[in-house]
Every structure is written in structure tokens, then in C-alpha cells.
Design an enzyme around this catalytic site. Structure first.
Site, short mmCIF file in Angstrom:
data_model
loop_
_atom_site.label_atom_id
_atom_site.label_comp_id
_atom_site.label_asym_id
_atom_site.label_seq_id
_atom_site.Cartn_x
_atom_site.Cartn_y
_atom_site.Cartn_z
CD GLU A 160 -2.83 1.30 2.36
OE1 GLU A 160 -3.23 0.18 2.78
OE2 GLU A 160 -3.22 2.39 2.81
CD GLU A 165 -5.08 7.75 4.85
OE1 GLU A 165 -5.97 7.10 5.43
OE2 GLU A 165 -3.90 7.36 4.75
#
Length: 271
Positions: A160, A165
Site C-alpha cells: 500500500e 490522505e
């Protein structure tokens, strides 16, 4: 797009909860030269995979899919609702992609929202050892809003890489899982007015037989360099995701909110 902080347990894999500016510019930036995107600076070995994909719905749908690769939900409280015939939550206008979240009651979800993912997978290997992914974003940062621009494993989790974010504050999280210690690497960057346009970019380079170096840039400034352990040979999905609540806290907003993107770009190089 993890559902836990780096000191907690790793987020669940999709199976449990429905779970590159030119590369030449990145190389110039690494050498301390201006990272200006120019056709003349593009090496012959660079292949541009996504550029200008927001010009129309037909162009968009040739490069992007609606929802998540695994379905219509993930770790938060929003159900993703979008298709080629339903643009209430995923829409285009003037070269801008808008993901819209609205409060909703029913079916165990608090919101209906939008997420899309690229048809082209990112695969760092000996044939294509260098990749760049970037875009301009207007990101919500209020409590309960959880926008992300990220990469996640196609066949397994990890790998990932979170390029953008926001988890309920004006701090961008650049995250990599997992690193050579088997843990998260995190770079936290305060952003002045996340709701204004900012450019988020990652440059991925093969560094050895199995690891990938990932450089995270915001507005052209290098913010962090991480190592993705075992990322070589692991295909990854590229996702633009507007999830709600979860790691961004709750309760979330009671009104409609938006996550916008433009100038989306993906390229790979054989050198």
C-alpha cells in the site's frame, strides 16, 4: 487507505471489509533541477498511460472504472454509488473530477459517495522500474471526511502507498506499508488550506531485487522518501477515494461535501 493509525493494527485487507509531471521531471527534481514538465524533457523510454482523461465521460471511462476494484464499500461509513448512467456522486465538468458525498440513512451506511480506480495497474519490475503518479486535488479536511489518492495491492495486501490522505484534519498523510521493518512508514505534512488546489505526486523506483523507493512530493517539494519492502513484481490499483468517517472520526458532516481532482497523470519508464 488504512483504517488504523501507524501505531495500531494493520488495516484489514479487501477480502475482510471489501478492503507519475513526467518521469523526466521527477528525475530532474532529484538532481536538483527544475521539475518543469516539458515534452522535450520526456525520455524516449517513458510511456504516458494516463493524461487528459477528464475531458469527457467517454475518455474518462476508457481509463477509469467506477467504485472500488472489489466492490462498493471499504473501511468507512460510505457506500459508493456511481456508474456510466449515474453521475450524482462521480461527475466531470471543465476537466475536473468531482466526488460528492451526501448524508444517507439506510442499509447500514451513513453516506453515499464516489470512488474510482484506474484500469491501468502500477507494476514496478525490471521492464518498468520507474513510475510516476500525480494529480491536483481540492481535499476536504473536516472531521469525518476521508479523501485519499492511493495504491493498493491487486493480488494481496500489502503493498500500500498513500499519496494523499486526510483524516479529519489539515494534515496530509503519506504512508507506505510495509517497510523493511515490516511496519508503516508515515510522513505527516500540514497543508495550508487543503480545500485549495495542491499537487500530490509519488515517484516509485525499483531499488534492488524486491524493494521500491517511493518519493512523496507536495506542490513540487519532496516531503518524504520511503521504502516499500517486497513491492517489486506486485501489481497495484490506483484509487481516487472519497470515503467517510472511519479513521477521520465521527460524526461526519451533515451536509454535502466534495473531493475534486484535475490533471491526473500516470507514466512509467524503462530506465
Amino acid at each position: 487507505m488504512a483504517d488504523d493509525t501507524p501505531t495500531g493494527a494493520p488495516p484489514r485487507a479487501p477480502s475482510r471489509r471489501q478492503t507519475l509531471g513526467m518521469l523526466g521531471a521527477g528525475l530532474l527534481a532529484a538532481a536538483g533541477l527544475p521539475a518543469t514538465r516539458a515534452a522535450a524533457a520526456t525520455p524516449a523510454s517513458t510511456s504516458v498511460l494516463i493524461s487528459g482523461s477528464l475531458a469527457s465521460y467517454s475518455t474518462f471511462e476508457s481509463k477509469w472504472n467506477y467504485l472500488y476494484p472489489w466492490g462498493d464499500s471499504h473501511n468507512g461509513s460510505a457506500l459508493m454509488v456511481a456508474s456510466s448512467s449515474n453521475h450524482n456522486h462521480v461527475s466531470l465538468s471543465g476537466g475536473v473530477l468531482t466526488l460528492t458525498s451526501t448524508p444517507y440513512v439506510g442499509d447500514g451506511f451513513n453516506y453515499h459517495s464516489g470512488t474510482v480506480y484506474a484500469k491501468q495497474q502500477v507494476l514496478v519490475d525490471s521492464s518498468w522500474p520507474s513510475w510516476e503518479v500525480s494529480g491536483d486535488f481540492q481535499a476536504p479536511s473536516a472531521k469525518g471526511t476521508w479523501p485519499a489518492f492511493w495504491l493498493t495491492g491487486v493480488n494481496s495486501w500489502p503493498p500500500e502507498s498513500d499519496i494523499l490522505e486526510f483524516k479529519g484534519s489539515a494534515t496530509n498523510w503519506s504512508n507506505t506499508y510495509k517497510n523493511t521493518s515490516g511496519a508503516w512508514s508515515n510522513t505527516l505534512t500540514p497543508i495550508s488550506d487543503p480545500g485549495a488546489w495542491h499537487t500530490y505526486r509519488a515517484v516509485l523506483k525499483k531499488s534492488g531485487s524486491s524493494n521500491v523507493q517511493i518519493q512523496y512530493f507536495i506542490d513540487g517539494v519532496l516531503k518524504g522518501t520511503h521504502t516499500g519492502a517486497g513491492f517489486v513484481g506486485q501489481p497495484m490499483w490506483l484509487i481516487i477515494d472519497y470515503q467517510m468517517e472511519g479513521s477521520s472520526g465521527s460524526p461526519g458532516p451533515t451536509t454535502t461535501t466534495y473531493f475534486r481532482a484535475r490533471n491526473l497523470y500516470l507514466a512509467r519508464s524503462s530506465s
